[in-house]
Design a protein around this motif. Structure first.
Motif, mmCIF file in Angstrom:
data_model
loop_
_atom_site.group_PDB
_atom_site.id
_atom_site.type_symbol
_atom_site.label_atom_id
_atom_site.label_comp_id
_atom_site.label_asym_id
_atom_site.label_seq_id
_atom_site.Cartn_x
_atom_site.Cartn_y
_atom_site.Cartn_z
ATOM 1 N N PRO A 77 -10.796 -6.777 2.068
ATOM 2 C CA PRO A 77 -9.382 -7.085 1.879
ATOM 3 C C PRO A 77 -8.809 -7.911 3.047
ATOM 4 N N THR A 78 -7.923 -8.817 2.722
ATOM 5 C CA THR A 78 -7.236 -9.574 3.760
ATOM 6 C C THR A 78 -6.104 -8.723 4.333
ATOM 7 N N PRO A 79 -5.695 -8.988 5.566
ATOM 8 C CA PRO A 79 -4.703 -8.114 6.206
ATOM 9 C C PRO A 79 -3.279 -8.339 5.711
ATOM 10 N N LEU A 80 -2.495 -7.292 5.792
ATOM 11 C CA LEU A 80 -1.038 -7.369 5.621
ATOM 12 C C LEU A 80 -0.422 -7.121 6.993
ATOM 13 N N PHE A 81 0.503 -7.986 7.396
ATOM 14 C CA PHE A 81 1.149 -7.874 8.699
ATOM 15 C C PHE A 81 2.644 -7.601 8.537
ATOM 16 N N PRO A 93 18.076 -6.787 10.283
ATOM 17 C CA PRO A 93 17.611 -5.454 9.867
ATOM 18 C C PRO A 93 16.533 -5.524 8.789
ATOM 19 N N ALA A 94 16.234 -6.719 8.314
ATOM 20 C CA ALA A 94 15.209 -6.882 7.278
ATOM 21 C C ALA A 94 13.842 -6.539 7.843
ATOM 22 N N HIS A 95 12.982 -5.990 6.999
ATOM 23 C CA HIS A 95 11.580 -5.789 7.329
ATOM 24 C C HIS A 95 10.778 -6.861 6.602
ATOM 25 N N ILE A 96 10.090 -7.713 7.354
ATOM 26 C CA ILE A 96 9.352 -8.834 6.778
ATOM 27 C C ILE A 96 7.856 -8.546 6.879
ATOM 28 N N TYR A 97 7.177 -8.587 5.760
ATOM 29 C CA TYR A 97 5.723 -8.410 5.708
ATOM 30 C C TYR A 97 5.101 -9.691 5.152
ATOM 31 N N PHE A 98 3.892 -10.004 5.622
ATOM 32 C CA PHE A 98 3.196 -11.143 5.017
ATOM 33 C C PHE A 98 1.732 -10.810 4.764
ATOM 34 N N LYS A 99 1.286 -11.170 3.574
ATOM 35 C CA LYS A 99 -0.109 -11.014 3.162
ATOM 36 C C LYS A 99 -0.820 -12.307 3.526
ATOM 37 N N TYR A 100 -1.840 -12.192 4.388
ATOM 38 C CA TYR A 100 -2.428 -13.383 5.013
ATOM 39 C C TYR A 100 -3.786 -13.726 4.403
ATOM 40 N N GLU A 101 -3.812 -14.825 3.643
ATOM 41 C CA GLU A 101 -5.043 -15.288 3.011
ATOM 42 C C GLU A 101 -5.815 -16.303 3.857
ATOM 43 N N THR A 237 -5.097 -12.241 -8.630
ATOM 44 C CA THR A 237 -4.364 -10.971 -8.492
ATOM 45 C C THR A 237 -5.033 -9.981 -7.551
ATOM 46 N N VAL A 238 -6.230 -10.301 -7.063
ATOM 47 C CA VAL A 238 -6.801 -9.453 -6.011
ATOM 48 C C VAL A 238 -5.853 -9.396 -4.809
ATOM 49 N N ILE A 239 -5.078 -10.461 -4.609
ATOM 50 C CA ILE A 239 -4.140 -10.501 -3.482
ATOM 51 C C ILE A 239 -3.081 -9.414 -3.635
ATOM 52 N N GLY A 240 -2.416 -9.418 -4.786
ATOM 53 C CA GLY A 240 -1.342 -8.462 -5.003
ATOM 54 C C GLY A 240 -1.820 -7.029 -5.129
ATOM 55 N N GLU A 241 -3.009 -6.835 -5.733
ATOM 56 C CA GLU A 241 -3.533 -5.471 -5.866
ATOM 57 C C GLU A 241 -3.780 -4.859 -4.488
ATOM 58 N N GLU A 242 -4.335 -5.653 -3.574
ATOM 59 C CA GLU A 242 -4.515 -5.154 -2.207
ATOM 60 C C GLU A 242 -3.168 -4.903 -1.532
ATOM 61 N N ALA A 243 -2.232 -5.840 -1.718
ATOM 62 C CA ALA A 243 -0.938 -5.729 -1.050
ATOM 63 C C ALA A 243 -0.167 -4.495 -1.513
ATOM 64 N N LEU A 244 -0.338 -4.107 -2.783
ATOM 65 C CA LEU A 244 0.301 -2.878 -3.260
ATOM 66 C C LEU A 244 -0.156 -1.670 -2.441
ATOM 67 N N LEU A 245 -1.472 -1.570 -2.216
ATOM 68 C CA LEU A 245 -2.010 -0.465 -1.423
ATOM 69 C C LEU A 245 -1.524 -0.541 0.024
ATOM 70 N N GLN A 246 -1.432 -1.749 0.550
ATOM 71 C CA GLN A 246 -1.026 -1.907 1.942
ATOM 72 C C GLN A 246 0.463 -1.604 2.133
ATOM 73 N N MET A 247 1.283 -1.957 1.160
ATOM 74 C CA MET A 247 2.702 -1.602 1.263
ATOM 75 C C MET A 247 2.882 -0.091 1.163
ATOM 76 N N GLU A 248 2.002 0.582 0.426
ATOM 77 C CA GLU A 248 2.034 2.050 0.409
ATOM 78 C C GLU A 248 1.743 2.605 1.804
ATOM 79 N N LEU A 249 0.767 1.979 2.488
ATOM 80 C CA LEU A 249 0.475 2.408 3.860
ATOM 81 C C LEU A 249 1.684 2.206 4.759
#
Length: 449
Positions: A77-81, A93-101, A237-249
């Motif tokens: 899986p690629t990292p989520l930052f 106050p926003a929380h910004i996350y990025f999925k890095y391909e 969609t492998v990108i989003g499927e991984e990101a769903l798990l990472q946002m849960e973390l």
């Protein structure tokens, strides 16, 4: 505060997600291609049957072949930052996350579908894959994917990008591909484009049309496309499927998911799994596609039947388009200069399931530079469009004094685009956009479809 969210390689998705199973709307089918050249030299089928079935199927999940998943596990899986330094710089106050391909071998998300396509094409007996590429990320990915299967790879690369990004061509050639600047004299399509404009910067529509013509003239060759088609969006969609798990973390769910919009593979790959999750949970998540002012097919184009290639030999599909003969200005974000949006994304936009906006080159590079200074990663010019929208979301959160969770698709790194950033730093970046008259003239050519 935790800034990096990583998954074990065993959590690389085992299935792609097919959004057609969950859409509450119909995506209009393609209209068959017209007879080619007055009925002669018919266009031979290009897709392996397995991928064609993926394009029209309604099964919610499609199993990823073992060899393809094994290749994914080389870097996925690629990292989520969490972009906490950018948040601090914006005082938001926003929380910004990025999925890095950008950690993939090719430096972008494109290899997710390139590996799948190479697998299916090789199994069907194809010995040469032919394609068109804009900024070169797709051509690079396909060249890398073809190499393990011993397949030849021929890439028609949009001339303006070929000249602006020479090292993309170098990467392709390092992996055994032949790279041809488009328009070229190799095909009748290219020769006709050069007769019309000897200094043509090229378009992805022309490059694809050249690739189709060239592939059609070679017995063991087939044309492959890197974005827009249903199966391509599904592979991503492998990108989003991984990101769903990472946002849960991370313990959060995004209020808005943002992706740059060329033909749609990057945007769809991240957003589609979140659309499924938000729909199941009745969440109010927004999905924002970001395109350049220079090629505003969603924000200023029309939803109508059009061809995906310049010469009009492909089936016509209903999509947001500027017209298949539209030539966008040669901006640095070459991967976003395609004239149309994917049929699935277009249908979702027409039914207000997703949103769209556009940005100027200057604003995009300002945002990319700000992100690089804060986070230490240089976004590709295409990805910097999404960054610009994320910054606007964060600023609005600051002005409204409320938290907002923002998820951005950083589709690739910009280390081969430093010339573009140098142009920005030296004040040479130019903002361009088509006039209403130019768009109307291009669209008139397809009104009879």
């Amino acid at each position: 505060m935790r800034d990096v969210f990583e998954l074990d390689r065993d959590l690389v998705p085992t299935h792609w997600y097919n959004i057609l199973a969950d859409l509450p709307i119909e995506v209009p089918p393609a209209r068959p291609a017209p007879p080619r050249n007055g009925g002669s030299a018919p266009l031979q089928p290009q897709l392996p049957l397995s991928m064609y079935r993926q394009s029209i199927g309604r099964e919610r999940y499609v199993e990823i072949p073992g060899p393809v998943r094994s290749e994914y596990q080389r870097w996925r899986p690629t990292p989520l930052f969490r972009a906490s330094r950018l948040e601090n710089a914006l005082d938001t106050p926003a929380h910004i996350y990025f999925k890095y391909e950008g950690t993939s071998p090719s430096g972008s998300h494109k290899i997710n579908t390139a590996l799948a396509q190479a697998y299916y094409y090789a199994r069907s007996g194809v010995r040469e894959m032919v394609t068109g590429t804009g900024a070169g990320q797709w051509g690079t990915a396909l060249a890398m994917a073809c190499h393990p299967y011993g397949m030849a790879c021929t890439v028609f690369m949009v001339r303006s990008s070929y000249e602006q990004k020479p090292y993309r061509g170098t990467l392709m050639r390092l992996n055994g591909a032949e790279v041809v600047p488009s328009p070229s004299t190799r095909t009748e399509v290219g020769r006709a484009a050069l007769r019309a404009d000897p200094d043509s910067p090229g378009t992805l529509g022309i490059a694809n049309a050249e690739a189709i013509e060239y592939a059609n003239s070679r017995k063991e060759a087939r044309f492959s496309i890197g974005s827009g088609e249903n199966h391509v969006l599904m592979h991503q969609t492998v990108i989003g499927e991984e990101a769903l798990l990472q946002m849960e973390l991370a313990g959060e769910f995004p209020d808005v998911v943002i992706g740059a919009m060329g033909a749609g593979s990057n945007f769809a790959g991240l957003t589609f799994p979140f659309y499924r999750a938000a729909r199941a949970e009745n969440a109010g998540t927004r999905f924002l596609a970001v395109e350049p002012d220079a090629c505003p097919k969603m924000t200023r184009g029309s939803y109508m039947l059009d061809y995906t290639d310049y010469s009009g030999v492909t089936p016509a599909v209903k999509m947001y388009t500027l017209g298949h003969t539209f030539t966008a200005y040669h901006i640095h974000a070459g991967g976003l200069r395609y004239h149309g949006a994917a049929p699935i994304v277009s249908a979702m936009y027409d039914n207000e399931l997703v949103e769209a906006t556009s940005y100027s080159q200057t604003r995009v590079f300002e945002s990319g530079a700000a992100f690089a200074k804060a986070e230490g990663l240089v976004p590709a010019p295409e990805s910097a469009h999404a960054v610009a929208a994320a910054i606007d979301e964060a600023v609005r959160a600051r002005e409204e004094n409320r938290k907002r969770v923002v998820l951005v698709g950083l589709s690739g790194h910009g280390l081969l685009d430093l010339g573009a950033y140098e142009s920005h730093l030296s004040g040479e970046t130019v903002d361009v956009a088509p006039t209403d008259e130019e768009i109307k003239a291009s669209l008139r050519l397809i009104e009879s479809l």
